[in-house]
Design a protein around this motif. Structure first.
Motif, PDB file in Angstrom:
ATOM      1  N   PHE A   1       0.828  -1.202   0.000  1.00 18.52           N
ATOM      2  CA  PHE A   1       0.000   0.000   0.000  1.00 18.52           C
ATOM      3  C   PHE A   1       0.864   1.254   0.000  1.00 18.52           C
ATOM      4  CE2 PHE A   1      -3.518  -2.663   1.706  1.00 18.52           C
ATOM      5  CZ  PHE A   1      -4.503  -2.246   0.825  1.00 18.52           C
ATOM      6  N   GLY A   2       0.403   2.242  -0.764  1.00 15.96           N
ATOM      7  CA  GLY A   2       1.025   3.555  -0.741  1.00 15.96           C
ATOM      8  C   GLY A   2       0.209   4.498   0.131  1.00 15.96           C
ATOM      9  N   SER A   3       0.505   5.767   0.033  1.00 18.41           N
ATOM     10  CA  SER A   3      -0.205   6.770   0.832  1.00 18.41           C
ATOM     11  C   SER A   3      -1.646   6.909   0.354  1.00 18.41           C
ATOM     12  CB  SER A   3       0.505   8.124   0.730  1.00 18.41           C
ATOM     13  OG  SER A   3       1.825   8.024   1.206  1.00 18.41           O
ATOM     14  N   PRO A   4      -2.619   7.004   1.262  1.00 18.62           N
ATOM     15  CA  PRO A   4      -4.018   7.179   0.867  1.00 18.62           C
ATOM     16  C   PRO A   4      -4.255   8.560   0.254  1.00 18.62           C
ATOM     17  CG  PRO A   4      -3.799   7.339   3.237  1.00 18.62           C
ATOM     18  CD  PRO A   4      -2.458   6.919   2.718  1.00 18.62           C
ATOM     19  N   ILE A   5      -5.355   8.681  -0.477  1.00 14.90           N
ATOM     20  CA  ILE A   5      -5.699   9.917  -1.175  1.00 14.90           C
ATOM     21  C   ILE A   5      -6.927  10.544  -0.515  1.00 14.90           C
ATOM     22  CG2 ILE A   5      -6.285  10.946  -3.402  1.00 14.90           C
ATOM     23  CD1 ILE A   5      -3.531   9.688  -3.342  1.00 14.90           C
ATOM     24  N   LYS A   6      -6.889  11.871  -0.374  1.00 17.32           N
ATOM     25  CA  LYS A   6      -7.998  12.599   0.230  1.00 17.32           C
ATOM     26  C   LYS A   6      -8.700  13.472  -0.803  1.00 17.32           C
ATOM     27  CE  LYS A   6      -5.820  13.020   4.814  1.00 17.32           C
ATOM     28  NZ  LYS A   6      -5.409  13.967   5.883  1.00 17.32           N
ATOM     29  N   ASN A   7      -9.964  13.767  -0.552  1.00 19.13           N
ATOM     30  CA  ASN A   7     -10.676  14.807  -1.303  1.00 19.13           C
ATOM     31  C   ASN A   7     -11.607  15.528  -0.347  1.00 19.13           C
ATOM     32  OD1 ASN A   7     -12.737  12.866  -1.008  1.00 19.13           O
ATOM     33  ND2 ASN A   7     -13.677  13.436  -2.944  1.00 19.13           N
ATOM     34  N   GLY A   8     -12.308  16.539  -0.863  1.00 18.82           N
ATOM     35  CA  GLY A   8     -13.171  17.362  -0.027  1.00 18.82           C
ATOM     36  C   GLY A   8     -12.471  18.630   0.422  1.00 18.82           C
ATOM     37  N   GLN A   9     -13.252  19.573   0.897  1.00 22.08           N
ATOM     38  CA  GLN A   9     -12.681  20.820   1.392  1.00 22.08           C
ATOM     39  C   GLN A   9     -13.677  21.488   2.338  1.00 22.08           C
ATOM     40  OE1 GLN A   9     -12.091  23.562  -1.843  1.00 22.08           O
ATOM     41  NE2 GLN A   9     -14.194  23.437  -2.558  1.00 22.08           N
ATOM     42  N   SER A  10     -13.161  22.161   3.318  1.00 22.60           N
ATOM     43  CA  SER A  10     -14.016  22.907   4.238  1.00 22.60           C
ATOM     44  C   SER A  10     -14.416  24.213   3.569  1.00 22.60           C
ATOM     45  CB  SER A  10     -13.273  23.183   5.547  1.00 22.60           C
ATOM     46  OG  SER A  10     -12.935  21.976   6.193  1.00 22.60           O
ATOM     47  N   SER A  11     -15.674  24.303   3.224  1.00 22.14           N
ATOM     48  CA  SER A  11     -16.118  25.493   2.505  1.00 22.14           C
ATOM     49  C   SER A  11     -17.605  25.725   2.765  1.00 22.14           C
ATOM     50  CB  SER A  11     -15.881  25.329   1.000  1.00 22.14           C
ATOM     51  OG  SER A  11     -16.466  26.386   0.278  1.00 22.14           O
ATOM     52  N   SER A  12     -17.951  26.981   2.918  1.00 21.47           N
ATOM     53  CA  SER A  12     -19.359  27.340   3.114  1.00 21.47           C
ATOM     54  C   SER A  12     -20.158  27.131   1.831  1.00 21.47           C
ATOM     55  CB  SER A  12     -19.472  28.798   3.558  1.00 21.47           C
ATOM     56  OG  SER A  12     -18.884  29.659   2.581  1.00 21.47           O
ATOM     57  N   GLU A  13     -19.442  26.990   0.691  1.00 21.02           N
ATOM     58  CA  GLU A  13     -20.111  26.796  -0.589  1.00 21.02           C
ATOM     59  C   GLU A  13     -20.429  25.325  -0.861  1.00 21.02           C
ATOM     60  OE1 GLU A  13     -17.919  28.518  -3.753  1.00 21.02           O
ATOM     61  OE2 GLU A  13     -17.984  30.546  -2.935  1.00 21.02           O
ATOM     62  N   ALA A  14     -19.970  24.428   0.020  1.00 21.53           N
ATOM     63  CA  ALA A  14     -20.238  23.008  -0.186  1.00 21.53           C
ATOM     64  C   ALA A  14     -21.742  22.750  -0.158  1.00 21.53           C
ATOM     65  CB  ALA A  14     -19.540  22.178   0.880  1.00 21.53           C
ATOM     66  N   TYR A  15     -22.164  21.789  -0.956  1.00 28.01           N
ATOM     67  CA  TYR A  15     -23.588  21.477  -1.075  1.00 28.01           C
ATOM     68  C   TYR A  15     -24.116  20.937   0.251  1.00 28.01           C
ATOM     69  CZ  TYR A  15     -27.946  19.690  -3.042  1.00 28.01           C
ATOM     70  OH  TYR A  15     -29.258  19.453  -3.316  1.00 28.01           O
ATOM     71  N   LYS A  16     -25.288  21.435   0.683  1.00 28.75           N
ATOM     72  CA  LYS A  16     -25.831  21.073   1.991  1.00 28.75           C
ATOM     73  C   LYS A  16     -26.823  19.911   1.927  1.00 28.75           C
ATOM     74  CE  LYS A  16     -23.824  24.649   4.027  1.00 28.75           C
ATOM     75  NZ  LYS A  16     -23.264  25.332   2.847  1.00 28.75           N
ATOM     76  N   GLY A  17     -27.310  19.617   0.733  1.00 32.24           N
ATOM     77  CA  GLY A  17     -28.327  18.576   0.614  1.00 32.24           C
ATOM     78  C   GLY A  17     -27.742  17.174   0.540  1.00 32.24           C
ATOM     79  N   LYS A  18     -28.609  16.229   0.184  1.00 34.18           N
ATOM     80  CA  LYS A  18     -28.201  14.836   0.079  1.00 34.18           C
ATOM     81  C   LYS A  18     -27.977  14.458  -1.385  1.00 34.18           C
ATOM     82  CE  LYS A  18     -30.559  13.445   4.330  1.00 34.18           C
ATOM     83  NZ  LYS A  18     -29.297  13.268   5.074  1.00 34.18           N
ATOM     84  N   ILE A  19     -27.130  13.449  -1.577  1.00 40.54           N
ATOM     85  CA  ILE A  19     -26.781  13.008  -2.929  1.00 40.54           C
ATOM     86  C   ILE A  19     -26.981  11.514  -3.035  1.00 40.54           C
ATOM     87  CG2 ILE A  19     -24.913  12.753  -4.616  1.00 40.54           C
ATOM     88  CD1 ILE A  19     -24.632  15.483  -2.052  1.00 40.54           C
ATOM     89  N   VAL A  20     -27.586  11.083  -4.137  1.00 37.51           N
ATOM     90  CA  VAL A  20     -27.714   9.664  -4.448  1.00 37.51           C
ATOM     91  C   VAL A  20     -26.970   9.396  -5.756  1.00 37.51           C
ATOM     92  CG1 VAL A  20     -29.263   7.791  -5.094  1.00 37.51           C
ATOM     93  CG2 VAL A  20     -29.894   9.346  -3.249  1.00 37.51           C
ATOM     94  N   VAL A  21     -26.068   8.414  -5.730  1.00 38.82           N
ATOM     95  CA  VAL A  21     -25.333   8.004  -6.924  1.00 38.82           C
ATOM     96  C   VAL A  21     -25.925   6.693  -7.422  1.00 38.82           C
ATOM     97  CG1 VAL A  21     -23.081   7.404  -7.888  1.00 38.82           C
ATOM     98  CG2 VAL A  21     -23.236   9.091  -6.043  1.00 38.82           C
ATOM     99  N   ILE A  22     -26.275   6.648  -8.712  1.00 35.51           N
ATOM    100  CA  ILE A  22     -26.834   5.437  -9.322  1.00 35.51           C
ATOM    101  C   ILE A  22     -25.718   4.700 -10.061  1.00 35.51           C
ATOM    102  CG2 ILE A  22     -28.553   4.502 -10.904  1.00 35.51           C
ATOM    103  CD1 ILE A  22     -30.108   7.099 -10.640  1.00 35.51           C
TER     104      ILE A  22
END
Length: 746
Positions: A626-647
């Motif tokens: 295993f190598g180093s894990p990868i991160k995503n996301g960011q602390s931002s007030s513009e981030a979507y507040k609702g829920k998401i469904v992926v099909i």
């Protein structure tokens, strides 16, 4: 496209100036053919029938002549001219400039093109002005294309002009520059050839036409394959490129075949091994082997004393413990990604049906690549060493090109990797599958083959068939029997994905103009003769064609289709979805843009790990860590507040699976649907004798907790498959479920 013969000049001086003229103005004429010197004017007979290339002294931009290409038939969809240059130059950027004039170019375009080839004609760069070519009726205009020029890798340059589709185009005053200077002023590169490249003794034949197997020969050839692959990736002298390792196989293979016992086999292989230089002691090998690995090397029967003598086993163990840990002529790991890059492998494309020796080479090459560099070898599901043995009679028993291609395909299918198919190189396999396709889409639903879309009105197809019809037999063969017949050569990670591919790859393909299907509609049973159409129909997806990149389903729910989404649309999406309560991401497609750190950051308001990888090593072949894990996301007030469904479903593959993993690392995301393709990670290309081209998933992709994705697909929160009743009623039940989940919460 037809390739010019590769000719590499080697100079004692570091470099000399080029001694040729690029005939880009078409002024140097062959007096016998009356055509411009050094140009190729067609790449096959169909192009000659469909497009006419003419030296024109009337319509021209400058000088005495221009060259025109015009469509005169339908046998091919493009015509092109090619100026091949078999030489390497000093420089970093290569540029082709030229003037183009068009007349009645409506369905396609006219343009310049350039391709850079490396060893074995491997494409190093390509541009044909796709999406920016010249259309309609235009006067002379100057155009330019540029490519990065890796002068230590490029062996051939191909430049020219093309016309795709209808109409006529003229080309004139083409110029070729390297770093802004005319190519005539460029300096030749000195190409230092490895010793392996100079060994051409077996380039046309192995000298082994036929091999009759018995128990001892089977053992001999099993061990020979393991021995050959082990040394290829471990011995320092082979890693330096001092040996053409394909040719060396044919040098020791006759004595291997002649061995009448395991003792004779050991003596034969040991005598050959003693001819290779003994590796120097390795100071780091033990330390490398002592590190933590998820998968450790498997040396088969080479070192366990079950077949080979102790003397030979000890020598092979010494090589293992003092192996090459530096660069390897035949393998390197991508410096940015980490997946294997198989180098300097010859495709022997002219051998459409390789002899017995080269068929063995094909088996050994692929087996060795999987054994030492496939990150998912531990989930293949069977002993890879035994697969080598069981495939010997299959490869050696091939009687023609089709048999050989099917042998390769059945071997590839046994690694159970949706990336690992036989993608090109075999006309016989294309013929076996069929050159025509049914004018409708059919999928397996509730274990039955169901018509899900009708593409055409040809011969009243739409009046005879209906969406929701069940196909029970094709040409008199029942569907379960056809599944059993084609499953062993349907390369995919899991059963859902095999069923995904069966209709388009085999069941609804034919070389005949029609096929007979038996159909069940409710209680009605009937037969119908289906008129077959162009092969492109096998890959037609009406749902994808109709899909929008993003839209509002209603005032509360937004919808995104990654197959058409572009990252530059994200600001508009944020604005449109600002007041919604939920978003549906329809991942039943392949994303057209990389989304984990763009759209992914929009729907994830904190940074966290979403994936980790395993990768192999040229310094310890067969080991994966295993190598180093990868991160995503960011602390931002513009981030979507609702829920998401992926099909998701079996169409969700590779980047679609990776993107889904990135999204579902957010707490406000749920995934619904069915088993995905189970093939994630950057791909690595493989070429086999006969010019067969395949790939493997080159990285191991795992969730942060170590949960795998290979073969099993992504994690699914709500498992749901479409039903026959839903398809018949025109419903998208997965989309309906996504809306329900968003409306009811979770």
């Amino acid at each position: 496209m037809k390739q010019a013969l590769l000719f590499i000049c080697i100079f004692s001086a570091c470099c000399v100036k080029a001694q040729f003229r690029f005939n880009g103005d078409f002024e140097d004429i062959n007096p016998s053919t009356k055509k411009p010197l050094s140009w190729l004017f067609s790449f096959n007979q169909n192009q000659e029938k469909a497009y006419q290339v003419v030296l024109d002294s009337i319509t021209k931009q400058s000088g005495k002549y221009s060259l025109s290409i015009s469509q005169i038939g339908q046998e091919a969809n493009f015509g092109a001219i090619d100026f091949p240059i078999s030489q390497a130059f000093e420089g970093k950027v290569i540029e082709l400039k030229g003037y183009i004039k068009t007349e009645n170019v409506k369905t396609g375009y006219a343009g310049l093109w350039m391709r850079l080839d490396g060893k074995e004609h491997k494409a190093m760069g390509f541009d044909n002005m796709n999406n920016r070519g010249v259309k309609g009726n235009t006067d002379w205009q100057l155009f330019s294309i540029k490519l990065d020029y890796k002068n230590d890798e490029v062996r051939e340059i191909h430049v020219g002009a093309l016309l795709i589709g209808d109409g006529k185009a003229w080309f004139d005053h083409l110029e070729l520059f390297i770093d802004g200077k005319p190519i005539e002023q460029a300096k030749f590169m000195k190409i230092e050839l490895a010793k392996a490249e100079l060994d051409t003794a077996f380039q046309n034949s192995s000298g082994i036409k036929q091999i009759e197997l018995n128990e001892q020969k089977t053992t001999n050839l099993m061990i020979a394959g393991q021995f050959w692959a082990f040394l290829k990736y471990h011995h320092p002298a082979i890693a330096k490129g001092d040996y053409n390792w394909d040719a060396e196989l044919f040098r020791f293979l006759p004595s291997v075949l002649a061995a009448k016992s395991n003792q004779e086999l050991s003596i034969t292989l040991e005598q050959y091994l003693d001819k290779l230089p003994k590796p120097n002691p390795c100071k780091t090998c033990a330390k490398i082997a002592a590190e933590k690995y998820e998968i450790t090397p498997d040396y088969g029967s080479l070192l366990n004393g079950t077949v080979l003598s102790r003397s030979l086993g000890d020598k092979l163990t010494y090589i293992k413990d003092n192996r090459n840990t530096g660069p390897n002529y035949y393998i390197e790991m991508d410096p940015n990604i980490g997946n294997p890059m198989f180098k300097n492998e010859k495709g022997y494309a002219s051998m459409t049906f390789p002899d017995a020796g080269y068929r063995l080479l094909s088996l050994y090459r692929y087996w060795g690549m999987i054994n030492y560099f496939f990150p998912y070898k531990n989930v293949i599901g069977e002993d890879w060493n035994k697969i080598l043995t069981t495939n010997l009679p299959v490869f050696l028993g091939a009687k023609n090109e089709q048999d050989y291609s099917l042998a390769a395909l059945s071997l590839i299918a046994r690694v159970h990797d949706t990336h690992a198919n036989l993608w090109s190189g075999s006309k016989a396999l294309s013929g076996f599958k069929g050159k025509l396709a049914a004018p409708f889409q059919a999928k397996f639903i509730e274990d039955k083959l169901i018509i899900t879309a009708l593409h055409t009105d040809t011969l009243d197809v739409k009046s005879k068939l209906a969406v929701g019809d069940v196909i029970t037999a094709i040409n008199g063969k029942d569907i379960p029997g056809l599944i059993r017949e084609y499953l062993p050569i349907t390369a995919a990670s899991n059963y859902d994905t095999q069923l995904r591919d069966l209709p388009g790859s085999y069941l609804l393909r034919s070389n005949d103009n029609s096929i007979k299907i038996s159909v069940k509609r409710g209680n009605q049973l009937f037969d119908y003769t289906v008129p077959m159409g162009k092969l492109a129909l096998a890959y037609k997806n009406p749902a994808a064609e109709k899909a929008e990149a993003f839209k509002l389903i209603n005032q509360d729910i937004g919808y995104v289709y990654p197959g058409k989404y572009k990252n530059d649309q994200l600001p508009a999406i944020k604005k449109l979805f600002a007041n919604t309560k939920g978003i549906i991401v329809d991942m039943r497609c392949y994303p057209s843009e990389f989304m984990p750190f763009t759209f992914g950051n929009y729907i994830k308001n904190e940074k966290s790990v979403f994936v980790k990888f395993t990768a192999g090593s040229t310094g310890y072949p067969g080991a994966f860590s295993f190598g180093s894990p990868i991160k995503n996301g960011q602390s931002s007030s513009e981030a979507y507040k609702g829920k998401i469904v992926v099909i998701v479903n079996a169409t969700s593959q590779s980047q679609a699976e990776y993107t889904t993993m990135a999204f579902q690392s957010s707490l406000n995301v749920k995934v619904i649907g069915s088993t995905t393709a189970g093939a994630d990670g950057n791909v690595s290309s493989i070429v086999l004798p006969g010019g067969l081209n395949t790939m493997i998933s080159g990285l191991g992709v795992f969730y942060p907790n170590g949960m795998p994705t290979q073969r099993v697909g992504v994690k699914i929160d709500y498992k749901i498959y479409p039903t026959i009743a839903g398809i018949s009623a025109g419903k998208d039940e997965l989309l309906d479920k996504a809306i329900e989940v968003l409306n009811n919460g979770w």
